[in-house]
Design a protein around this motif. Structure first.
Motif, PDB file in Angstrom:
ATOM      1  N   LEU A 251       0.831  -1.210   0.000  1.00  0.00           N
ATOM      2  CA  LEU A 251       0.000   0.000   0.000  1.00  0.00           C
ATOM      3  C   LEU A 251       0.864   1.258   0.000  1.00  0.00           C
ATOM      4  O   LEU A 251       0.529   2.264  -0.661  1.00  0.00           O
ATOM      5  CB  LEU A 251      -0.933  -0.007   1.215  1.00  0.00           C
ATOM      6  CG  LEU A 251      -2.024  -1.075   1.198  1.00  0.00           C
ATOM      7  CD1 LEU A 251      -2.809  -1.057   2.497  1.00  0.00           C
ATOM      8  CD2 LEU A 251      -2.952  -0.873   0.008  1.00  0.00           C
ATOM      9  N   THR A 252       1.981   1.228   0.689  1.00  0.00           N
ATOM     10  CA  THR A 252       2.872   2.393   0.694  1.00  0.00           C
ATOM     11  C   THR A 252       3.500   2.596  -0.688  1.00  0.00           C
ATOM     12  O   THR A 252       3.646   3.738  -1.157  1.00  0.00           O
ATOM     13  CB  THR A 252       3.961   2.219   1.756  1.00  0.00           C
ATOM     14  OG1 THR A 252       3.353   2.006   3.033  1.00  0.00           O
ATOM     15  CG2 THR A 252       4.855   3.442   1.828  1.00  0.00           C
ATOM     16  N   ILE A 254       2.145   1.755  -3.543  1.00  0.00           N
ATOM     17  CA  ILE A 254       1.094   2.299  -4.422  1.00  0.00           C
ATOM     18  C   ILE A 254       0.940   3.789  -4.191  1.00  0.00           C
ATOM     19  O   ILE A 254       0.784   4.586  -5.131  1.00  0.00           O
ATOM     20  CB  ILE A 254      -0.216   1.543  -4.187  1.00  0.00           C
ATOM     21  CG1 ILE A 254      -0.069   0.079  -4.633  1.00  0.00           C
ATOM     22  CG2 ILE A 254      -1.366   2.208  -4.921  1.00  0.00           C
ATOM     23  CD1 ILE A 254      -1.278  -0.767  -4.302  1.00  0.00           C
ATOM     24  N   SER A 255       0.963   4.219  -2.903  1.00  0.00           N
ATOM     25  CA  SER A 255       0.843   5.648  -2.622  1.00  0.00           C
ATOM     26  C   SER A 255       2.038   6.416  -3.173  1.00  0.00           C
ATOM     27  O   SER A 255       1.885   7.530  -3.710  1.00  0.00           O
ATOM     28  CB  SER A 255       0.736   5.865  -1.100  1.00  0.00           C
ATOM     29  OG  SER A 255      -0.417   5.227  -0.568  1.00  0.00           O
ATOM     30  N   LEU A 307      -9.891   1.567   1.184  1.00  0.00           N
ATOM     31  CA  LEU A 307      -8.529   1.403   0.696  1.00  0.00           C
ATOM     32  C   LEU A 307      -8.142   2.535  -0.249  1.00  0.00           C
ATOM     33  O   LEU A 307      -6.999   3.033  -0.203  1.00  0.00           O
ATOM     34  CB  LEU A 307      -8.381   0.056  -0.010  1.00  0.00           C
ATOM     35  CG  LEU A 307      -8.229  -1.170   0.897  1.00  0.00           C
ATOM     36  CD1 LEU A 307      -8.235  -2.434   0.052  1.00  0.00           C
ATOM     37  CD2 LEU A 307      -6.945  -1.069   1.715  1.00  0.00           C
ATOM     38  N   VAL A 311      -5.033   5.083   0.389  1.00  0.00           N
ATOM     39  CA  VAL A 311      -3.910   5.247  -0.537  1.00  0.00           C
ATOM     40  C   VAL A 311      -3.720   6.715  -0.908  1.00  0.00           C
ATOM     41  O   VAL A 311      -2.595   7.219  -0.973  1.00  0.00           O
ATOM     42  CB  VAL A 311      -4.150   4.372  -1.792  1.00  0.00           C
ATOM     43  CG1 VAL A 311      -3.155   4.743  -2.884  1.00  0.00           C
ATOM     44  CG2 VAL A 311      -4.011   2.892  -1.443  1.00  0.00           C
ATOM     45  N   ARG A 314      -2.281   8.783   2.022  1.00  0.00           N
ATOM     46  CA  ARG A 314      -0.909   8.442   2.383  1.00  0.00           C
ATOM     47  C   ARG A 314       0.091   8.766   1.278  1.00  0.00           C
ATOM     48  O   ARG A 314       1.266   8.375   1.363  1.00  0.00           O
ATOM     49  CB  ARG A 314      -0.796   6.952   2.731  1.00  0.00           C
ATOM     50  CG  ARG A 314      -1.637   6.564   3.933  1.00  0.00           C
ATOM     51  CD  ARG A 314      -1.352   5.160   4.396  1.00  0.00           C
ATOM     52  NE  ARG A 314      -0.092   5.086   5.143  1.00  0.00           N
ATOM     53  CZ  ARG A 314       0.971   4.422   4.754  1.00  0.00           C
ATOM     54  NH1 ARG A 314       0.965   3.792   3.574  1.00  0.00           N
ATOM     55  NH2 ARG A 314       2.065   4.383   5.499  1.00  0.00           N
TER      56      ARG A 314
END
Length: 338
Positions: A251-252, A254-255, A307, A311, A314
């Motif tokens: 997830l990090t 993707i951000s 989600l 995203v 963040r």
């Protein structure tokens, strides 16, 4: 008119004097002088005084036995008075069960409160208190009471230590929660009394109580949600920890990719790692606030909508971390940007 000369002898001349005294001689000559003279009394003989010698300096200190007796005299009286009370309390601990003692203390506490309330009601009735004012005062007093008070003697100390030793973590959490609720009710009752004395109307008090009720309901929902998350974490194992880490890393990433796509990474890259850390700090503060101050983990977010929001929010912290770690040149090697 011719004034005759004064007589040469007093009128009492020739009369016998039984006991002549110096005073009579003085008085007998008054007619020859300017006037009568008062005889001077004979002073009494002075008695010799006896001198008693007094020692100069501090008095002799008392002996050790006298000082010890003076010190232990009040302590001995106190011990004698408290011996009966201590013996009765120890007898209660040995012969009375916990349930019996709690029931007896509860009845005594209720009787004490009833007597105090009856005396207050009688005093306020004399000054013209209405039934509505009495009901409001009783509500505030009930909130301020907060349950039976803890005993401050030997039995209360033993009971307190026994409860602290034998209580489970769940019991401790329940006790702390009950103490917080009692403190909250007491504070609000004091606030009601202060605002009523300041002139708050019943309508204003009702509106304020409604706002407090809504806030309490929201706080209860938040607390229940946190408890559910805590219970779910307790069921996990080491493999769950590994999955949570990879989920956070994905997830990090993707951000951070979103930050590079929007130009945020290219904008702060010339500033170097310090600018990246500064942006990551601001983004992390926003991230913690959104995730209930960090109580909700990144890996615990479920659902497409939550989600996506996570995203997007963040992006600053992920972009700052990418620049601070020197990973900005790696985004140009991704197939997405060729």
């Amino acid at each position: 008119m011719t004034i005759p000369p004064p007589p040469t002898e007093p009128p009492t001349a020739g009369m016998p004097d039984a006991q002549p005294s110096p005073a009579s001689e003085v008085v007998a000559e008054w007619w020859r002088k300017d006037g009568p003279r008062i005889p001077t009394p004979t002073p009494a003989p002075v008695q010799a005084s006896v001198h008693i010698p007094v020692p100069v300096g501090p008095a002799a200190p008392p002996s050790v036995e006298e000082a010890a007796a003076a010190f232990w005299a009040p302590a001995r009286e106190i011990f004698a008075e408290q011996a009966t009370t201590i013996a009765s309390q120890i007898g209660q601990l040995l012969t009375e069960t916990e349930a019996q003692r709690a029931a007896r203390e509860q009845v005594e506490y209720e009787e004490l409160l009833a007597g105090q309330r009856a005396r207050r009601d009688a005093a306020f009735t004399k000054v013209g208190e209405t039934a509505k004012e009495r009901a409001e005062r009783h509500r505030i007093e009930d909130a301020l009471a907060g349950g039976p008070a803890q005993r401050d003697d030997l039995v209360g100390l033993v009971d307190l230590l026994a409860n602290r030793i034998t209580e489970t973590p769940e019991d401790r959490a329940a006790r702390l929660e009950a103490e917080r609720e009692t403190a909250k009710r007491r504070a609000r009752a004091e606030e009601d009394a202060a605002l009523a004395a300041a002139g708050e109307t019943p309508e204003q008090r009702t509106k304020r109580h409604r706002q407090q009720q809504l806030a309490d309901q929201r706080e209860a929902r938040t607390k229940a949600r946190r408890e559910r998350r805590r219970a779910a974490r307790a069921k996990g194992d080491s493999s769950d920890r590994t999955r949570r880490f990879w989920r956070w890393a994905i997830l990090t990433a993707i951000s951070a990719t979103g930050g590079y796509s929007t130009g945020l990474v290219s904008l702060i890259a010339p500033g170097g790692p310090m600018v990246g850390l500064l942006l990551a700090g601001f983004g992390w503060a926003l991230d913690l606030h959104i995730r209930d101050r960090g109580r909700l983990r990144v890996s615990e977010v479920r659902g497409a909508g939550p989600l996506l929001i996570l995203v997007i929010l963040r992006v600053p912290v992920a972009s700052g971390l990418a620049v601070a770690a020197g990973l900005a040149p790696l985004f140009t090697a991704l197939p997405l940007y060729r």
